[in-house]
Design a protein around this motif. Structure first.
Motif, mmCIF file in Angstrom:
data_model
loop_
_atom_site.group_PDB
_atom_site.id
_atom_site.type_symbol
_atom_site.label_atom_id
_atom_site.label_comp_id
_atom_site.label_asym_id
_atom_site.label_seq_id
_atom_site.Cartn_x
_atom_site.Cartn_y
_atom_site.Cartn_z
ATOM 1 N N ARG B 28 31.032 12.857 49.274
ATOM 2 C CA ARG B 28 32.102 13.183 50.198
ATOM 3 C C ARG B 28 31.542 13.706 51.499
ATOM 4 O O ARG B 28 32.014 13.389 52.574
ATOM 5 N N ARG B 31 30.299 11.299 53.980
ATOM 6 C CA ARG B 31 31.336 10.591 54.716
ATOM 7 C C ARG B 31 31.181 10.747 56.212
ATOM 8 O O ARG B 31 31.465 9.844 56.973
ATOM 9 N N SER B 38 30.790 7.609 60.139
ATOM 10 C CA SER B 38 32.096 8.211 60.407
ATOM 11 C C SER B 38 33.031 7.208 61.062
ATOM 12 O O SER B 38 34.230 7.207 60.791
ATOM 13 N N ASP B 41 34.582 5.372 58.457
ATOM 14 C CA ASP B 41 35.569 6.163 57.744
ATOM 15 C C ASP B 41 36.901 6.162 58.478
ATOM 16 O O ASP B 41 37.956 6.073 57.871
ATOM 17 N N ALA B 46 40.538 2.156 52.054
ATOM 18 C CA ALA B 46 39.866 2.306 50.764
ATOM 19 C C ALA B 46 40.407 1.294 49.768
ATOM 20 O O ALA B 46 41.600 1.005 49.735
ATOM 21 N N LYS B 67 31.613 0.152 52.692
ATOM 22 C CA LYS B 67 30.873 1.385 52.453
ATOM 23 C C LYS B 67 31.307 1.957 51.110
ATOM 24 O O LYS B 67 32.510 2.136 50.870
ATOM 25 N N GLU B 69 32.273 4.474 48.459
ATOM 26 C CA GLU B 69 32.774 5.840 48.407
ATOM 27 C C GLU B 69 32.410 6.493 47.091
ATOM 28 O O GLU B 69 31.946 7.611 47.041
ATOM 29 N N LEU B 117 35.166 1.537 50.948
ATOM 30 C CA LEU B 117 35.831 1.503 52.242
ATOM 31 C C LEU B 117 35.614 0.133 52.857
ATOM 32 O O LEU B 117 34.484 -0.357 52.911
#
Lengths: 236, 236
Positions: B28, B31, B38, B41, B46, B67, B69, B117
């Motif tokens: 996390r 992230r 970022s 993100d 998701a 990406k 998660e 992601l």
DNA sequence: CGACGACTTGACGTGTTTCAAACGAGGTGG
DNA sequence: CCACCTCGTTTGAAACACGTCAAGTCGTCG
């Protein structure tokens, strides 16, 4: 990097590898193909390297980006006990040394007498910062290097000797001026260290393919593809 | 040469791999590390994938960048007779799918239940066109993927079974939350297809390392590194 | 011609694959 | 709660592809 002129220490006796005429022309034309290709041409300084001359060494600062003008270049890494893995061969028009890490992960050497265009990485990065298309092209070049390595990875991980040699021949054929007759600039040892085999296995596989009438070997460095279909079948 | 058929059925009964708590937190936090991280993100949606679920297939248009998660992802390529080469494992925080070619050269699957992601490539490229640092980070990410593949290439081309497994364990250890005890999300078959070995050879090598007191195997998916020095020595 | 390096060929050894069977942890149903 | 099934993993024995070691050939050059 070191500016080196006379690395060719010993035997100069071997006749230098001569780029076939047709290829030389195509290489000259390639000079102005593609955005970064031409950008490199504008910004670069030409350097000459003799056979087996070091272009850069593992661990050195990666301050330059290179483009082969003539000849051939290999990049490789040595394990501490001397095992060598060649990661790629670069022929005229190819760009190498653009891994963005600050230091080179591989060494680079001239396979034959070669001329190489050398460009300061910082200059190129600065240009890319202003010209979006240059940045894009740098990315694309890196991605295409990635693709080539991924392809080699499959060969190394999952193919037998025949399949490896077939893959190598098809790859070289794809880059040759005469798709039918390939002039190999590199030695059997180079090929072996590229394909993860021994020199003996490479040699045996060549003669085996010759006996199967898949290829002809007029000389050890000249390969005529007689049955491309058979090679493609081997290429899995 | 090995002809291997993928026997793992999609069926579900095996207990799902559970990300260790400490790692989940670190994921996390990751992230918001790094510029593109970022950015991804912010821009990403998701998605969830169950064990062995396909994220994308070989040849599909590469319209997205991904990406991890949570969970784990493998990218791989199949030869036409079923041989499989896994090119990489991706753990939380890792970005994949950024080869700039228009179509995917590999397939991607969830090793375990995973959340990923997903970001439109075009959106990212458009952003990179305006923000130079984003373009730079995209390049860096691709170059670091290149570095990882080059490293695997050396393993596949020039290392024996013990050295391959040692390299794998050190690599996984480097990414684990507890550097001493590794939880493997992937099966022996996955490891074999990553290292260019068979499942039996991988298994035998594990027990051999256990007998040498180099590792411990409390369960088949949990590896305790008892003698990291021995592993490093094997890593050549 | 003789020497040297690159390549080829042969005989043998071995590490990994192949084929086959047994093991063991989890889940299911009686 | 135990028998039983499943699936991933481990272990064993035999086969084979490639590596190793060593000798021989070929082309080039001094």
């Amino acid at each position: 990097m070191q500016i080196q002129v006379l690395t060719e220490s010993i035997s100069s006796k071997n006749r230098p590898y001569v780029q076939p005429a047709a290829c030389a022309i195509s290489a000259r034309n390639r000079r102005f193909n593609g955005k970064v290709g031409s950008t490199l041409d504008m910004m670069g300084a030409a350097m000459s390297f003799s056979r087996n001359g070091e272009i850069y060494g593992e661990g050195e600062a990666a301050d330059y980006i290179y483009k082969v003008e003539s000849g051939a270049v290999r990049t490789y890494k040595l394990l501490d006990d001397g095992r060598r893995q060649i990661s790629a061969f670069y022929l005229p028009g190819d760009v190498f040394g653009l891994e963005a890490a600050s230091n080179h992960y591989f060494s680079a050497e001239a396979v034959t007498t070669s001329t190489v265009l050398v460009v300061r990485r910082s200059a190129l990065v600065a240009l890319a910062a202003r010209q979006n298309d240059v940045a894009n092209e740098l990315w694309t070049l890196t991605a295409s290097a990635l693709g080539k390595v991924q392809n080699l990875m499959i060969t190394l991980g999952r193919k037998n000797a025949q399949e490896r040699v077939a893959a190598f021949l098809l790859e070289m054929s794809g880059r040759a001026c005469d798709k039918h007759t390939i002039e190999l600039p590199m030695s059997r040892q180079d090929i072996a260290d590229y394909l993860g085999l021994t020199i003996e296995t490479v040699s045996r596989t060549f003669t085996q393919l010759e006996n199967d009438a898949t290829i002809e070997l007029p000389t050890s460095r000249r390969v005529v593809l007689r049955d491309r279909g058979a090679l493609k079948r081997l290429n899995a």
